[in-house]
Design a protein around this motif. Structure first.
Motif, PDB file in Angstrom:
ATOM      1  N   ARG A 384       3.752  -2.378  -0.290  1.00 56.27           N
ATOM      2  CA  ARG A 384       5.043  -1.774  -0.646  1.00 56.27           C
ATOM      3  C   ARG A 384       5.433  -0.669   0.337  1.00 56.27           C
ATOM      4  NH1 ARG A 384       4.074  -0.437  -6.908  1.00 56.27           N
ATOM      5  NH2 ARG A 384       2.045   0.089  -5.997  1.00 56.27           N
ATOM      6  N   ALA A 385       4.435   0.085   0.807  1.00 62.03           N
ATOM      7  CA  ALA A 385       4.731   1.124   1.793  1.00 62.03           C
ATOM      8  C   ALA A 385       5.170   0.502   3.117  1.00 62.03           C
ATOM      9  CB  ALA A 385       3.501   2.005   2.013  1.00 62.03           C
ATOM     10  N   VAL A 386       4.525  -0.601   3.509  1.00 60.02           N
ATOM     11  CA  VAL A 386       4.903  -1.282   4.748  1.00 60.02           C
ATOM     12  C   VAL A 386       6.343  -1.769   4.663  1.00 60.02           C
ATOM     13  CG1 VAL A 386       4.442  -3.241   6.269  1.00 60.02           C
ATOM     14  CG2 VAL A 386       2.536  -1.978   5.256  1.00 60.02           C
ATOM     15  N   VAL A 387       6.670  -2.457   3.576  1.00 59.86           N
ATOM     16  CA  VAL A 387       8.019  -3.002   3.391  1.00 59.86           C
ATOM     17  C   VAL A 387       9.060  -1.886   3.371  1.00 59.86           C
ATOM     18  CG1 VAL A 387       9.518  -4.194   1.757  1.00 59.86           C
ATOM     19  CG2 VAL A 387       7.250  -5.107   2.256  1.00 59.86           C
ATOM     20  N   THR A 388       8.761  -0.822   2.616  1.00 57.21           N
ATOM     21  CA  THR A 388       9.690   0.304   2.532  1.00 57.21           C
ATOM     22  C   THR A 388       9.894   0.962   3.899  1.00 57.21           C
ATOM     23  OG1 THR A 388       9.027   0.748   0.242  1.00 57.21           O
ATOM     24  CG2 THR A 388      10.151   2.524   1.421  1.00 57.21           C
ATOM     25  N   GLY A 389       8.780   1.196   4.589  1.00 61.37           N
ATOM     26  CA  GLY A 389       8.867   1.841   5.890  1.00 61.37           C
ATOM     27  C   GLY A 389       9.669   1.034   6.901  1.00 61.37           C
ATOM     28  N   ILE A 390       9.434  -0.281   6.955  1.00 64.04           N
ATOM     29  CA  ILE A 390      10.159  -1.125   7.903  1.00 64.04           C
ATOM     30  C   ILE A 390      11.644  -1.174   7.557  1.00 64.04           C
ATOM     31  CG2 ILE A 390      10.392  -3.459   8.819  1.00 64.04           C
ATOM     32  CD1 ILE A 390       7.941  -1.949   9.815  1.00 64.04           C
TER      33      ILE A 390
END
Length: 410
Positions: A384-390
């Protein structure tokens, strides 16, 4: 002459928008997929070839005149280069999307022809000028590495189609990545920075000695990295590559400090300030990677760390530097093209009126925040952090490129 650089830069901006619009369309979820997939190859080459390399080529066509005080060898060859390179990359990207190996092979051939035309055109200009210094030597090395990157890419494209070197494919891929990322982008950015940073800072009198150290150390890192990729038994030399790169970045940072020391301008612009911050961040990351390599070598070779390193280098340094320089180069090109013959007349804007420094800063902060969240998510395996960050990164990138593209409406 301004039309040729603007053609490349405008095409690069369009590719940049396509990349990040596609990223937002998937809400950043594409970053969770394996990088070695048709979709991963498509996105990486769209960003690296059709945006970063396209913009870099346009900048070279413009800046070679500034560096050498002479025009490019053949402007017509520049347009021929554009046709082959753009057409080839479009076919290549379509081949990745459709998993059509024959399209990949054809697109690779056309793109490499375009690259070789570019290398010949700029290389011939450098040769005829006969002004060899760290700037021109770095440019020449970058051109050589770009040609080798393209030829290795062509070899892999043909291998996809005809399966010539199945057992050697992984080594070719690793060398292709080293040459393209560290060789082409690294030496081109540092080389032209020797000229541009003093211009942006209005700096005079800084020593050029660090430029020679950077040139030698960076080339050594590239060559050792390629050797570690191609020569069996040399894979353990990766730590040496990281150490050489860290030393080159340290020398580069010392050069920047010396340029600032001799500056006659309070600020070179927010975009340029961000390029300096990104250089120091990359140096810290190299030192961290070296420490990890000593303590846990297997972690340094893991896919997770390799992906993180790719994001930090390609986005955190290369992309930030290209975007930062675009905030200066694009207004200069457009103002000269549109208002150059009207300078001093009533109603004619000054160059600083064409772009908002505040918006440049906002866009960079949003992109930096998105990248940090994404990289942290990759490290701690938090999808979820990866998706949010991208997603945040892509939103900030679209805002930033909108600020740059708005120059063309002024």
């Amino acid at each position: 002459m301004f039309r040729l650089p603007l053609l490349f830069i405008a095409t690069g901006i369009a590719s940049f928008v396509l990349f990040h619009a596609g990223s937002l369309f998937t809400a950043g979820g594409w970053a969770l997929d394996h990088p070695r997939s048709p979709d991963g190859w498509f996105r990486i080459h769209l960003l690296v070839l059709d945006w970063a390399t396209m913009v870099a080529m346009g900048a070279v066509y413009q800046l070679i005149d500034v560096v050498l005080q002479r025009r490019i060898y053949s402007r017509m060859l520049g347009y021929v280069h554009y046709v082959f390179f753009t057409g080839g990359t479009v076919i290549l990207l379509a081949g990745f999307l459709q998993s059509r190996v024959e399209w990949i092979a054809v697109g690779a051939v056309a793109a490499v022809i375009g690259i070789l035309i570019f290398v010949w055109n700029v290389g011939r200009t450098l040769w005829e000028a006969k002004r060899w210094n760290p700037i021109t030597l770095s440019t020449a090395c970058a051109l050589l590495y770009l040609a080798l990157t393209g030829l290795l890419g062509l070899a892999m494209g043909l291998n996809f189609a005809f399966q010539f070197w199945v057992d050697f494919h992984e080594r070719l891929l690793a060398a292709h990545i080293w040459l393209g990322t560290l060789g082409w982008f690294g030496l081109l950015i540092t080389g032209f920075s020797y000229k541009m940073l003093p211009m942006f800072y209005l700096s005079h009198g800084a020593s050029d000695r660090p430029q020679y150290y950077i040139l030698g150390l960076w080339n050594a890192a590239v060559l050792l990295g390629v050797g570690a990729s191609l020569v069996p038994g040399w894979s353990g030399l990766t730590l040496g590559v990281i150490l050489l790169l860290a030393a080159a970045l340290f020398a580069y940072d010392r050069l920047i400090r010396d340029i600032r020391k001799h500056s006659h301008k309070a600020s070179p612009g927010r975009g340029i300030v961000w390029t300096i911050w990104s250089t120091r961040a990359l140096l810290v990351f190299c030192l961290l990677s070296f420490g990890i390599g000593l303590a846990a070598p297997s972690l340094l070779r893991s896919l997770t760390w390799i992906v993180i390193a790719g994001w930090v280098y390609l986005w955190g340094w290369v992309a930030v530097t290209v975007l930062g320089y675009m905030s200066k180069i694009v207004p200069f090109l457009w103002w000269t093209h549109k208002y150059g013959d009207q300078a001093g007349k009533p109603g004619v804007p000054v160059m600083s009126d064409l772009i908002s420094e505040r918006n440049v800063d906002v866009g960079m902060w949003v992109m930096a925040a998105g990248l940090l969240v994404a990289v942290a998510g990759m490290g701690f395996v938090e999808p979820r952090a990866v998706v949010t960050g991208i997603a945040v990164l892509s939103g900030g990138a679209l805002f930033y490129i909108g600020v740059v593209a708005r120059v063309f409406t002024r």
